[in-house]
Write an enzyme that holds these catalytic residues in place. Sequence first.
Site, PDB file in Angstrom:
ATOM      1  N   ASP A   1      43.544  36.671  37.491  1.00 54.30           N
ATOM      2  CA  ASP A   1      43.928  36.646  38.894  1.00 54.30           C
ATOM      3  C   ASP A   1      44.271  35.208  39.300  1.00 54.30           C
ATOM      4  O   ASP A   1      45.334  34.917  39.872  1.00 54.30           O
ATOM      5  CB  ASP A   1      42.735  37.179  39.719  1.00 54.30           C
TER       6      ASP A   1
ATOM      7  N   TYR B  35      35.216  42.385  38.807  1.00 47.97           N
ATOM      8  CA  TYR B  35      35.828  43.155  39.886  1.00 47.97           C
ATOM      9  C   TYR B  35      35.404  44.628  39.916  1.00 47.97           C
ATOM     10  O   TYR B  35      35.982  45.413  40.660  1.00 47.97           O
ATOM     11  CB  TYR B  35      37.358  43.072  39.791  1.00 47.97           C
TER      12      TYR B  35
ATOM     13  N   LYS C 240      35.333  31.662  29.031  1.00 43.41           N
ATOM     14  CA  LYS C 240      34.409  30.561  29.320  1.00 43.41           C
ATOM     15  C   LYS C 240      33.143  30.834  28.510  1.00 43.41           C
ATOM     16  O   LYS C 240      32.032  30.855  29.032  1.00 43.41           O
ATOM     17  CB  LYS C 240      34.164  30.517  30.845  1.00 43.41           C
TER      18      LYS C 240
ATOM     19  N   ASP D 224      38.998  26.354  31.864  1.00 50.51           N
ATOM     20  CA  ASP D 224      39.225  25.084  32.574  1.00 50.51           C
ATOM     21  C   ASP D 224      40.262  24.244  31.835  1.00 50.51           C
ATOM     22  O   ASP D 224      41.154  23.640  32.448  1.00 50.51           O
ATOM     23  CB  ASP D 224      37.916  24.318  32.800  1.00 50.51           C
TER      24      ASP D 224
ATOM     25  N   ASP E 187      48.219  33.254  39.806  1.00 44.24           N
ATOM     26  CA  ASP E 187      48.655  32.619  41.054  1.00 44.24           C
ATOM     27  C   ASP E 187      49.089  31.182  40.777  1.00 44.24           C
ATOM     28  O   ASP E 187      50.079  30.695  41.334  1.00 44.24           O
ATOM     29  CB  ASP E 187      47.535  32.635  42.103  1.00 44.24           C
TER      30      ASP E 187
END
Length: 358
Positions: A250, A142, A193, A226, A254
Amino acid sequence: MSETEISQDPKRIAVIPGDGIGVEVTREAVKVLRAATPEKLQFTEFDWGADRYLRDGTSLPAGAVEMFHRDFDAILFGAVGDPRVPSNQHAADILLGLRAKLDLYVNLRPVELLDDALTPLRNRATKDVHFTVVRENTEGLYVGAGGHFQRGTPHEVAIQEDVNTRRGVERIIRYAFEFARSRHLRRVCMSDKSNALTFGHELWLRVFKELKSEYADVESRHLYVDALAMELVRDPTQFDVIVTCNLFGDILSDLGSQLAGGLGLAPSGNIHPGRVSLFEPVHGSAPNIAGKNIANPAGSVLSSALMLDHLGMPATANLLRDAVSASIREKQTTQDIGGNLGTREAGDWLAEFVATRA
Ligand code: ATP
Protein backbone atom coordinates in the site's frame (compact mmCIF):
# COMPACT_ATOMS: atom_id res chain seq x y z
CA MET A 1 -8.48 -3.20 -34.27
CA SER A 2 -7.62 -6.85 -34.83
CA GLU A 3 -8.04 -8.71 -31.57
CA THR A 4 -7.54 -12.27 -32.67
CA GLU A 5 -7.11 -13.64 -29.18
CA ILE A 6 -10.61 -12.92 -27.93
CA SER A 7 -13.79 -14.88 -28.39
CA GLN A 8 -16.80 -13.42 -30.18
CA ASP A 9 -18.93 -13.21 -27.04
CA PRO A 10 -18.93 -9.78 -25.47
CA LYS A 11 -17.21 -9.63 -22.08
CA ARG A 12 -19.58 -8.75 -19.25
CA ILE A 13 -18.35 -5.86 -17.13
CA ALA A 14 -19.88 -4.88 -13.80
CA VAL A 15 -19.38 -1.16 -13.19
CA ILE A 16 -19.37 0.13 -9.60
CA PRO A 17 -18.65 3.88 -9.74
CA GLY A 18 -19.01 4.31 -5.93
CA ASP A 19 -18.58 7.76 -4.40
CA GLY A 20 -17.04 11.17 -5.05
CA ILE A 21 -14.59 11.32 -7.93
CA GLY A 22 -14.99 7.55 -8.33
CA VAL A 23 -18.26 8.32 -10.12
CA GLU A 24 -16.71 11.03 -12.30
CA VAL A 25 -13.63 9.11 -13.46
CA THR A 26 -15.50 5.84 -14.02
CA ARG A 27 -17.97 7.59 -16.32
CA GLU A 28 -15.03 8.71 -18.48
CA ALA A 29 -13.34 5.32 -18.43
CA VAL A 30 -16.54 3.63 -19.64
CA LYS A 31 -16.81 6.27 -22.37
CA VAL A 32 -13.26 5.46 -23.51
CA LEU A 33 -13.86 1.70 -23.33
CA ARG A 34 -17.03 2.02 -25.41
CA ALA A 35 -15.14 4.03 -28.00
CA ALA A 36 -12.26 1.53 -28.13
CA THR A 37 -14.25 -1.69 -28.19
CA PRO A 38 -17.66 -1.22 -29.76
CA GLU A 39 -19.70 -4.37 -29.13
CA LYS A 40 -16.94 -6.29 -27.38
CA LEU A 41 -17.92 -5.24 -23.86
CA GLN A 42 -21.30 -5.24 -22.14
CA PHE A 43 -21.70 -2.95 -19.12
CA THR A 44 -24.03 -3.31 -16.13
CA GLU A 45 -23.92 -0.53 -13.55
CA PHE A 46 -24.44 -0.96 -9.79
CA ASP A 47 -25.32 2.02 -7.59
CA TRP A 48 -23.51 0.80 -4.46
CA GLY A 49 -21.96 3.60 -2.48
CA ALA A 50 -22.73 6.18 0.19
CA ASP A 51 -26.02 7.48 -1.33
CA ARG A 52 -27.53 4.01 -1.49
CA TYR A 53 -26.18 3.10 1.96
CA LEU A 54 -27.68 6.22 3.50
CA ARG A 55 -30.97 5.64 1.67
CA ASP A 56 -31.65 2.00 2.48
CA GLY A 57 -28.65 0.56 4.36
CA THR A 58 -27.36 -1.47 1.40
CA SER A 59 -23.60 -1.81 1.10
CA LEU A 60 -22.66 -5.15 -0.51
CA PRO A 61 -25.98 -6.94 -1.08
CA ALA A 62 -26.42 -10.62 -0.21
CA GLY A 63 -25.73 -12.77 -3.26
CA ALA A 64 -23.46 -10.20 -4.90
CA VAL A 65 -20.37 -12.38 -4.80
CA GLU A 66 -22.16 -15.37 -6.34
CA MET A 67 -23.60 -13.05 -9.01
CA PHE A 68 -20.14 -11.76 -9.97
CA HIS A 69 -18.77 -15.28 -10.23
CA ARG A 70 -21.73 -16.39 -12.33
CA ASP A 71 -22.60 -13.42 -14.51
CA PHE A 72 -19.48 -11.26 -14.98
CA ASP A 73 -15.98 -11.39 -16.42
CA ALA A 74 -14.60 -8.33 -14.60
CA ILE A 75 -15.52 -5.42 -12.34
CA LEU A 76 -14.60 -1.81 -13.06
CA PHE A 77 -14.60 0.04 -9.77
CA GLY A 78 -14.38 3.78 -9.00
CA ALA A 79 -13.78 4.57 -5.34
CA VAL A 80 -15.76 4.46 -2.10
CA GLY A 81 -15.64 6.78 0.88
CA ASP A 82 -17.87 9.67 1.91
CA PRO A 83 -17.71 12.13 4.84
CA ARG A 84 -21.46 11.59 5.46
CA VAL A 85 -20.61 8.04 6.57
CA PRO A 86 -17.98 8.81 9.22
CA SER A 87 -17.12 5.15 9.85
CA ASN A 88 -17.03 4.48 6.10
CA GLN A 89 -18.70 1.17 6.93
CA HIS A 90 -20.17 0.93 3.44
CA ALA A 91 -16.71 1.34 1.91
CA ALA A 92 -15.26 -1.44 4.06
CA ASP A 93 -18.21 -3.73 3.24
CA ILE A 94 -18.00 -3.12 -0.49
CA LEU A 95 -14.30 -2.94 -1.34
CA LEU A 96 -12.73 -5.01 1.44
CA GLY A 97 -15.72 -7.38 1.17
CA LEU A 98 -15.17 -7.93 -2.55
CA ARG A 99 -11.40 -8.34 -2.15
CA ALA A 100 -11.89 -10.95 0.55
CA LYS A 101 -14.94 -12.79 -0.78
CA LEU A 102 -13.74 -12.96 -4.38
CA ASP A 103 -10.31 -13.91 -2.98
CA LEU A 104 -8.59 -11.21 -5.04
CA TYR A 105 -5.20 -11.99 -3.58
CA VAL A 106 -3.08 -9.99 -6.03
CA ASN A 107 -3.06 -6.22 -5.94
CA LEU A 108 -1.19 -5.33 -9.10
CA ARG A 109 0.09 -1.77 -9.20
CA PRO A 110 2.21 -0.88 -12.21
CA VAL A 111 4.35 2.25 -11.90
CA GLU A 112 5.22 3.63 -15.32
CA LEU A 113 6.46 7.10 -16.05
CA LEU A 114 4.69 8.14 -19.26
CA ASP A 115 6.41 11.49 -19.75
CA ASP A 116 9.81 12.76 -18.52
CA ALA A 117 8.26 15.98 -17.22
CA LEU A 118 6.01 14.16 -14.72
CA THR A 119 8.60 12.74 -12.33
CA PRO A 120 9.83 14.74 -9.33
CA LEU A 121 13.18 12.92 -9.60
CA ARG A 122 16.06 14.92 -11.08
CA ASN A 123 17.55 13.73 -14.39
CA ARG A 124 15.17 10.79 -14.75
CA ALA A 125 13.32 9.84 -17.91
CA THR A 126 10.52 7.46 -18.87
CA LYS A 127 12.85 4.49 -19.27
CA ASP A 128 14.07 4.89 -15.65
CA VAL A 129 10.76 4.52 -13.83
CA HIS A 130 9.01 1.35 -14.88
CA PHE A 131 8.27 -1.33 -12.32
CA THR A 132 5.28 -3.20 -10.89
CA VAL A 133 4.34 -3.59 -7.25
CA VAL A 134 2.68 -6.94 -6.53
CA ARG A 135 0.94 -6.38 -3.21
CA GLU A 136 -0.58 -9.21 -1.17
CA ASN A 137 -4.24 -8.26 -0.93
CA THR A 138 -6.07 -10.56 1.48
CA GLU A 139 -3.88 -10.98 4.59
CA GLY A 140 -1.39 -9.09 6.72
CA LEU A 141 -2.34 -6.23 8.97
CA TYR A 142 -5.50 -5.49 6.98
CA VAL A 143 -7.55 -8.53 7.99
CA GLY A 144 -9.06 -6.63 10.91
CA ALA A 145 -7.95 -9.07 13.61
CA GLY A 146 -7.27 -7.58 17.02
CA GLY A 147 -9.04 -5.65 19.68
CA HIS A 148 -9.10 -2.97 22.35
CA PHE A 149 -8.74 -3.36 26.06
CA GLN A 150 -9.79 -0.55 28.43
CA ARG A 151 -10.57 1.62 25.43
CA GLY A 152 -10.58 5.36 26.08
CA THR A 153 -8.74 5.08 29.38
CA PRO A 154 -5.10 5.94 30.09
CA HIS A 155 -4.48 2.19 30.31
CA GLU A 156 -5.82 1.43 26.87
CA VAL A 157 -4.25 -1.42 24.93
CA ALA A 158 -4.84 -1.76 21.18
CA ILE A 159 -3.72 -4.86 19.33
CA GLN A 160 -3.73 -5.23 15.54
CA GLU A 161 -2.70 -8.65 14.38
CA ASP A 162 -0.58 -9.39 11.33
CA VAL A 163 -1.83 -12.56 9.64
CA ASN A 164 0.55 -14.36 7.27
CA THR A 165 -0.31 -17.84 6.05
CA ARG A 166 2.01 -20.21 4.23
CA ARG A 167 -0.58 -20.54 1.44
CA GLY A 168 -1.08 -16.78 1.15
CA VAL A 169 2.61 -15.94 1.11
CA GLU A 170 3.48 -18.70 -1.32
CA ARG A 171 0.79 -17.85 -3.86
CA ILE A 172 1.65 -14.14 -4.03
CA ILE A 173 5.39 -14.76 -4.38
CA ARG A 174 4.70 -17.36 -7.05
CA TYR A 175 2.45 -14.89 -8.85
CA ALA A 176 5.27 -12.31 -8.87
CA PHE A 177 7.71 -14.80 -10.41
CA GLU A 178 5.15 -15.96 -12.97
CA PHE A 179 4.26 -12.35 -13.81
CA ALA A 180 7.96 -11.56 -14.39
CA ARG A 181 8.42 -14.65 -16.53
CA SER A 182 5.33 -14.07 -18.65
CA ARG A 183 6.42 -10.51 -19.44
CA HIS A 184 10.10 -11.29 -19.91
CA LEU A 185 11.05 -9.15 -16.94
CA ARG A 186 14.42 -9.97 -15.48
CA ARG A 187 14.20 -9.13 -11.79
CA VAL A 188 11.94 -9.86 -8.81
CA CYS A 189 12.61 -8.15 -5.48
CA MET A 190 10.84 -9.43 -2.36
CA SER A 191 10.60 -6.91 0.43
CA ASP A 192 9.79 -7.48 4.09
CA LYS A 193 10.96 -6.50 7.54
CA SER A 194 12.06 -9.94 8.67
CA ASN A 195 14.87 -8.53 10.81
CA ALA A 196 12.26 -7.00 13.13
CA LEU A 197 9.09 -9.01 12.39
CA THR A 198 10.76 -12.30 13.15
CA PHE A 199 7.69 -14.55 12.91
CA GLY A 200 5.44 -13.32 10.10
CA HIS A 201 8.13 -11.94 7.86
CA GLU A 202 10.56 -14.74 8.56
CA LEU A 203 7.90 -16.85 6.83
CA TRP A 204 8.04 -14.51 3.80
CA LEU A 205 11.81 -14.75 3.62
CA ARG A 206 11.84 -18.53 4.00
CA VAL A 207 9.20 -19.06 1.31
CA PHE A 208 10.98 -16.65 -1.03
CA LYS A 209 14.27 -18.53 -0.59
CA GLU A 210 12.52 -21.82 -1.28
CA LEU A 211 10.71 -20.61 -4.39
CA LYS A 212 13.54 -18.75 -6.05
CA SER A 213 15.30 -21.97 -7.02
CA GLU A 214 12.20 -22.89 -9.08
CA TYR A 215 12.58 -19.63 -10.98
CA ALA A 216 16.31 -19.68 -11.64
CA ASP A 217 15.74 -17.82 -14.94
CA VAL A 218 14.57 -14.76 -12.95
CA GLU A 219 17.03 -12.70 -10.88
CA SER A 220 15.80 -12.63 -7.30
CA ARG A 221 16.71 -10.14 -4.65
CA HIS A 222 15.62 -9.46 -1.10
CA LEU A 223 15.50 -6.00 0.53
CA TYR A 224 14.18 -4.85 3.87
CA VAL A 225 11.36 -2.42 3.23
CA ASP A 226 13.19 0.60 4.64
CA ALA A 227 16.11 -0.03 2.28
CA LEU A 228 13.70 -0.53 -0.62
CA ALA A 229 11.94 2.80 0.06
CA MET A 230 15.32 4.52 -0.08
CA GLU A 231 16.47 2.70 -3.22
CA LEU A 232 13.22 3.42 -5.07
CA VAL A 233 13.90 7.14 -4.78
CA ARG A 234 17.69 6.92 -5.27
CA ASP A 235 17.64 4.65 -8.31
CA PRO A 236 14.31 3.18 -9.49
CA THR A 237 16.00 1.59 -12.54
CA GLN A 238 16.99 -1.33 -10.29
CA PHE A 239 13.49 -2.77 -10.18
CA ASP A 240 11.12 -4.67 -12.47
CA VAL A 241 8.78 -6.52 -10.08
CA ILE A 242 8.47 -5.89 -6.34
CA VAL A 243 6.47 -8.35 -4.24
CA THR A 244 5.50 -7.51 -0.68
CA CYS A 245 2.85 -7.71 2.03
CA ASN A 246 -0.42 -5.81 2.15
CA LEU A 247 0.74 -2.86 4.29
CA PHE A 248 4.10 -2.30 2.62
CA GLY A 249 2.55 -2.68 -0.82
CA ASP A 250 0.00 0.00 0.00
CA ILE A 251 2.71 2.44 1.05
CA LEU A 252 5.27 1.65 -1.66
CA SER A 253 2.75 1.90 -4.46
CA ASP A 254 1.73 5.40 -3.33
CA LEU A 255 5.43 6.30 -3.32
CA GLY A 256 5.66 4.78 -6.78
CA SER A 257 2.63 6.74 -8.01
CA GLN A 258 4.42 9.97 -7.13
CA LEU A 259 7.55 8.90 -9.02
CA ALA A 260 5.34 8.52 -12.09
CA GLY A 261 3.19 11.66 -12.00
CA GLY A 262 0.87 11.36 -9.03
CA LEU A 263 -2.30 9.66 -7.87
CA GLY A 264 -4.35 10.91 -10.81
CA LEU A 265 -2.52 8.50 -13.13
CA ALA A 266 -2.02 5.41 -10.98
CA PRO A 267 -3.90 2.21 -11.95
CA SER A 268 -4.48 -1.03 -10.08
CA GLY A 269 -5.93 -4.49 -10.48
CA ASN A 270 -7.33 -6.67 -7.69
CA ILE A 271 -6.84 -10.04 -9.27
CA HIS A 272 -7.45 -13.73 -8.81
CA PRO A 273 -5.85 -15.27 -11.90
CA GLY A 274 -8.45 -16.94 -14.11
CA ARG A 275 -11.41 -15.59 -12.14
CA VAL A 276 -13.58 -12.48 -12.08
CA SER A 277 -11.30 -9.64 -10.90
CA LEU A 278 -11.69 -5.97 -9.98
CA PHE A 279 -9.92 -2.96 -11.48
CA GLU A 280 -9.76 0.49 -9.88
CA PRO A 281 -7.63 3.62 -9.81
CA VAL A 282 -5.27 3.77 -6.82
CA HIS A 283 -6.78 7.05 -5.62
CA GLY A 284 -9.80 7.23 -3.34
CA SER A 285 -13.04 9.19 -3.59
CA ALA A 286 -11.21 12.50 -2.86
CA PRO A 287 -14.22 14.39 -1.43
CA ASN A 288 -12.22 17.64 -1.51
CA ILE A 289 -12.24 17.73 -5.32
CA ALA A 290 -15.48 15.83 -6.00
CA GLY A 291 -18.18 17.53 -8.10
CA LYS A 292 -15.77 20.08 -9.60
CA ASN A 293 -15.00 18.33 -12.89
CA ILE A 294 -11.26 18.44 -12.11
CA ALA A 295 -10.43 14.82 -11.22
CA ASN A 296 -8.05 13.13 -13.62
CA PRO A 297 -9.77 10.18 -15.34
CA ALA A 298 -6.46 8.70 -16.57
CA GLY A 299 -5.97 6.41 -13.52
CA SER A 300 -9.34 4.84 -14.24
CA VAL A 301 -8.58 4.55 -17.97
CA LEU A 302 -5.22 2.87 -17.21
CA SER A 303 -7.01 0.55 -14.77
CA SER A 304 -9.38 -0.31 -17.62
CA ALA A 305 -6.30 -1.20 -19.67
CA LEU A 306 -5.25 -3.64 -16.93
CA MET A 307 -8.77 -5.06 -17.08
CA LEU A 308 -8.46 -5.58 -20.84
CA ASP A 309 -5.12 -7.37 -20.28
CA HIS A 310 -6.89 -9.65 -17.83
CA LEU A 311 -9.69 -10.29 -20.35
CA GLY A 312 -7.21 -11.27 -23.05
CA MET A 313 -7.49 -8.06 -25.07
CA PRO A 314 -3.90 -6.72 -24.96
CA ALA A 315 -4.07 -4.75 -28.21
CA THR A 316 -7.00 -2.67 -26.98
CA ALA A 317 -5.31 -2.33 -23.59
CA ASN A 318 -2.26 -0.85 -25.30
CA LEU A 319 -4.46 1.49 -27.32
CA LEU A 320 -5.79 2.95 -24.07
CA ARG A 321 -2.23 3.35 -22.75
CA ASP A 322 -1.19 5.03 -26.01
CA ALA A 323 -4.12 7.42 -25.65
CA VAL A 324 -3.08 8.46 -22.13
CA SER A 325 0.57 8.90 -23.22
CA ALA A 326 -0.51 11.00 -26.21
CA SER A 327 -2.78 13.15 -24.03
CA ILE A 328 0.15 13.94 -21.75
CA ARG A 329 2.45 14.70 -24.68
CA GLU A 330 -0.13 17.02 -26.21
CA LYS A 331 -1.13 18.53 -22.84
CA GLN A 332 -4.75 17.44 -23.31
CA THR A 333 -5.13 16.51 -19.66
CA THR A 334 -6.54 17.69 -16.37
CA GLN A 335 -4.63 20.26 -14.32
CA ASP A 336 -2.94 17.88 -11.89
CA ILE A 337 -0.60 16.77 -14.69
CA GLY A 338 -0.17 20.04 -16.49
CA GLY A 339 -3.17 20.44 -18.81
CA ASN A 340 -6.24 22.62 -18.45
CA LEU A 341 -9.11 20.28 -19.36
CA GLY A 342 -11.92 19.22 -17.09
CA THR A 343 -12.61 15.56 -16.26
CA ARG A 344 -15.26 15.25 -18.99
CA GLU A 345 -13.20 17.03 -21.61
CA ALA A 346 -10.13 14.90 -20.86
CA GLY A 347 -12.35 11.82 -21.20
CA ASP A 348 -13.70 13.11 -24.52
CA TRP A 349 -10.17 13.61 -25.85
CA LEU A 350 -9.15 10.06 -24.89
CA ALA A 351 -12.37 8.60 -26.36
CA GLU A 352 -11.81 10.47 -29.61
CA PHE A 353 -8.19 9.25 -29.77
CA VAL A 354 -9.13 5.59 -29.38
CA ALA A 355 -12.22 5.81 -31.61
CA THR A 356 -10.16 7.00 -34.55
CA ARG A 357 -7.70 4.13 -34.11
CA ALA A 358 -9.99 1.26 -33.01
P1 ATP B 1 -8.52 7.32 0.53
O1 ATP B 1 -9.87 6.94 -0.01
O2 ATP B 1 -7.41 6.56 -0.16
O3 ATP B 1 -8.43 7.33 2.01
P2 ATP B 1 -9.02 10.14 -0.11
O4 ATP B 1 -10.31 9.85 -0.79
O5 ATP B 1 -9.01 10.97 1.10
O6 ATP B 1 -8.18 8.80 0.09
P3 ATP B 1 -7.47 10.30 -2.41
O7 ATP B 1 -8.53 10.07 -3.38
O8 ATP B 1 -6.54 9.14 -2.18
O9 ATP B 1 -8.04 10.86 -1.10
O10 ATP B 1 -6.65 11.53 -2.91
C1 ATP B 1 -5.80 12.36 -2.12
C2 ATP B 1 -5.63 13.65 -2.89
O11 ATP B 1 -4.97 13.42 -4.14
C3 ATP B 1 -6.95 14.27 -3.26
O12 ATP B 1 -7.43 15.10 -2.24
C4 ATP B 1 -6.63 15.01 -4.52
O13 ATP B 1 -6.11 16.28 -4.20
C5 ATP B 1 -5.56 14.17 -5.18
N1 ATP B 1 -6.16 13.27 -6.17
C6 ATP B 1 -6.53 11.99 -5.99
N2 ATP B 1 -7.02 11.47 -7.10
C7 ATP B 1 -6.99 12.43 -8.03
C8 ATP B 1 -7.40 12.49 -9.40
N3 ATP B 1 -7.95 11.44 -10.04
N4 ATP B 1 -7.22 13.66 -10.03
C9 ATP B 1 -6.68 14.71 -9.43
N5 ATP B 1 -6.28 14.72 -8.15
C10 ATP B 1 -6.43 13.58 -7.45
